[in-house]
Design a protein around this motif. Structure first.
Motif: not given
Length: 150
Positions: A107, A112, A129
């Motif tokens: 992140a 994401e 992730f």
């Protein structure tokens, strides 16, 4: 003048918050004090075990493993889905705290990240992730059978 005082108060509070002496960042999605009705902040135990399924959404599993953690270090990884890796190496799995750190790093690097936690004790139930900028190559981990050990 009220604006200047309010701004000064915000700066003072932010400065004090930055000087708490706790150098370790909170786990992703965690806060220092859990809001009413939310899961408690999880503190990684010294010894525990968990099962992880490397699976994203409806896609096939990439492996199910039982991970044993002793002294906050991975002491054992056992593949338990009856499959053997073909054409790929078995992966090294981290502790749950290490998994949360990997997700937070992704992140921080612009990727994401999503986490789902147990409402009773706050331990991670799912961590996903993706740092591939839209390529859809997410790393997904579904955690079950979490058990603290003595």
């Amino acid at each position: 003048m009220r604006f200047v005082r309010a701004l000064g108060a915000v700066v003072l509070v932010a400065g004090l918050a930055a000087c708490t002496g706790d150098d370790k960042p909170a786990a992703p999605g965690a806060s220092a004090a859990a809001p009413a009705g939310s899961a408690p902040v999880w503190k990684e135990p010294v010894n525990y075990a968990y099962v992880v399924d490397r699976r994203c959404d409806d896609k096939p599993s990439e492996g199910i493993y039982r991970v044993t953690v002793q002294g906050q270090k991975v002491a054992g990884i056992e593949r338990i889905d009856g499959k053997t890796a073909s054409g790929q190496e078995e992966i090294e799995l981290p502790t749950l705290g290490g998994l949360l750190d990997l997700a937070q790093t992704a992140a921080d690097d612009g990727g994401e990240m999503t986490t789902k936690v147990d409402p009773a004790d706050g331990h991670p139930l799912a961590v996903t992730f993706d740092v591939s900028e839209g390529a859809g190559e997410a790393s997904c981990f579904v955690i079950t059978e979490y058990a603290v050990q003595n």
